[in-house]
Design a protein around this motif. Sequence first.
Motif, PDB file in Angstrom:
ATOM      1  N   GLY A   1       0.780  -1.229   0.000  1.00 38.61           N
ATOM      2  CA  GLY A   1       0.000   0.000   0.000  1.00 38.61           C
ATOM      3  C   GLY A   1       0.807   1.273   0.000  1.00 38.61           C
ATOM      4  O   GLY A   1       0.233   2.363   0.070  1.00 38.61           O
ATOM      5  N   THR A   2       2.136   1.170  -0.109  1.00 35.85           N
ATOM      6  CA  THR A   2       2.971   2.379  -0.072  1.00 35.85           C
ATOM      7  C   THR A   2       3.160   3.013  -1.447  1.00 35.85           C
ATOM      8  O   THR A   2       3.767   4.089  -1.530  1.00 35.85           O
ATOM      9  CB  THR A   2       4.348   2.084   0.547  1.00 35.85           C
ATOM     10  N   GLY A   3       2.692   2.366  -2.502  1.00 35.26           N
ATOM     11  CA  GLY A   3       2.710   3.001  -3.814  1.00 35.26           C
ATOM     12  C   GLY A   3       3.745   2.483  -4.796  1.00 35.26           C
ATOM     13  O   GLY A   3       3.798   2.942  -5.939  1.00 35.26           O
ATOM     14  N   LYS A   4       4.547   1.502  -4.405  1.00 33.21           N
ATOM     15  CA  LYS A   4       5.607   1.033  -5.297  1.00 33.21           C
ATOM     16  C   LYS A   4       5.046   0.372  -6.550  1.00 33.21           C
ATOM     17  O   LYS A   4       5.514   0.651  -7.664  1.00 33.21           O
ATOM     18  CB  LYS A   4       6.562   0.093  -4.560  1.00 33.21           C
ATOM     19  N   SER A   5       4.037  -0.480  -6.407  1.00 36.14           N
ATOM     20  CA  SER A   5       3.428  -1.108  -7.574  1.00 36.14           C
ATOM     21  C   SER A   5       2.630  -0.095  -8.386  1.00 36.14           C
ATOM     22  O   SER A   5       2.548  -0.196  -9.617  1.00 36.14           O
ATOM     23  CB  SER A   5       2.517  -2.262  -7.140  1.00 36.14           C
ATOM     24  N   THR A   6       2.050   0.887  -7.710  1.00 37.18           N
ATOM     25  CA  THR A   6       1.286   1.938  -8.398  1.00 37.18           C
ATOM     26  C   THR A   6       2.189   2.723  -9.341  1.00 37.18           C
ATOM     27  O   THR A   6       1.835   2.979 -10.497  1.00 37.18           O
ATOM     28  CB  THR A   6       0.646   2.888  -7.373  1.00 37.18           C
ATOM     29  N   LEU A   7       3.375   3.101  -8.870  1.00 32.85           N
ATOM     30  CA  LEU A   7       4.302   3.839  -9.728  1.00 32.85           C
ATOM     31  C   LEU A   7       4.859   2.952 -10.828  1.00 32.85           C
ATOM     32  O   LEU A   7       4.993   3.383 -11.986  1.00 32.85           O
ATOM     33  CB  LEU A   7       5.440   4.429  -8.891  1.00 32.85           C
ATOM     34  N   LEU A   8       5.175   1.703 -10.506  1.00 37.24           N
ATOM     35  CA  LEU A   8       5.692   0.779 -11.525  1.00 37.24           C
ATOM     36  C   LEU A   8       4.667   0.583 -12.636  1.00 37.24           C
ATOM     37  O   LEU A   8       5.004   0.571 -13.826  1.00 37.24           O
ATOM     38  CB  LEU A   8       6.038  -0.561 -10.876  1.00 37.24           C
ATOM     39  N   GLU A   9       3.408   0.437 -12.248  1.00 40.80           N
ATOM     40  CA  GLU A   9       2.318   0.281 -13.207  1.00 40.80           C
ATOM     41  C   GLU A   9       2.175   1.518 -14.088  1.00 40.80           C
ATOM     42  O   GLU A   9       1.917   1.430 -15.297  1.00 40.80           O
ATOM     43  CB  GLU A   9       1.031   0.029 -12.427  1.00 40.80           C
TER      44      GLU A   9
END
Length: 244
Positions: A46-54
């Motif tokens: 939930g810290t955003g790492k996958s969100t930015l990678l996506e």
Amino acid sequence: MFLRNIQLQREKIDSFSSYPFSIPAIRQFHELEITKPVTFFIGENGTGKSTLLEAIADKCEFNTAGGGRNNLYQVDSAASDLGDYIRLAWLPKVTNGFFLRAESFYNFATHLDQVEAEAMKPYAAYGGKSLHHQSHGESFLSLFLNRFRGKAIYLLDEPEAALSPNRQFTFLRILHDLSRNQECQFIIATHSPILLGYPDAMILSFDNGMIEPVEYEETDHYRVTKYFLQHREKFLNELFADDE
């Protein structure tokens, strides 16, 4: 190295109170310099790492459900909410690459079965047989060993999900072989202390409400794993203390 810089176009954002801009690390994000051929994104869920990678995958025009530019299929909830708000700087720009999304890899394998059925040499870039006819770990390694090559950027979201510890070491060797001459660039979101041990990689933490570089020995992945292995009985006794 191809992708050099990632910027959040903050002037385009109406409100930082809605997802994904409400994620603390994304809310504080302005600009990120990529300085190594292998970069790791780490942080709690939930810290955003996958969100930015996506979002990077979306900007590269890769399928955000998993795949490259030519893998056209859809999976629910696979769209990027952040891709329209970032700017990528390249030197030089590459269009070849792949986005591995571990959670939807099954859907990618099904898509391949549909498009490879009539190919002259089916599954030539994936080990010669359907990914569904291989174990989960074997299918990941088939992808890495056969599909990954040339001047390209590879975005991997938790590739360790299907890999045993020994297979993770195999993957480290693949990383080394593909990136040592700067032929390929990797950005990897991971929880694996084994993968994070890759030498001379850039590790970016999304914890503490910001994106900042950390050393391997400073990561919770390293410290918690080391403590557990050295003090297993004490750790478990403390963990289960309330059961006594």
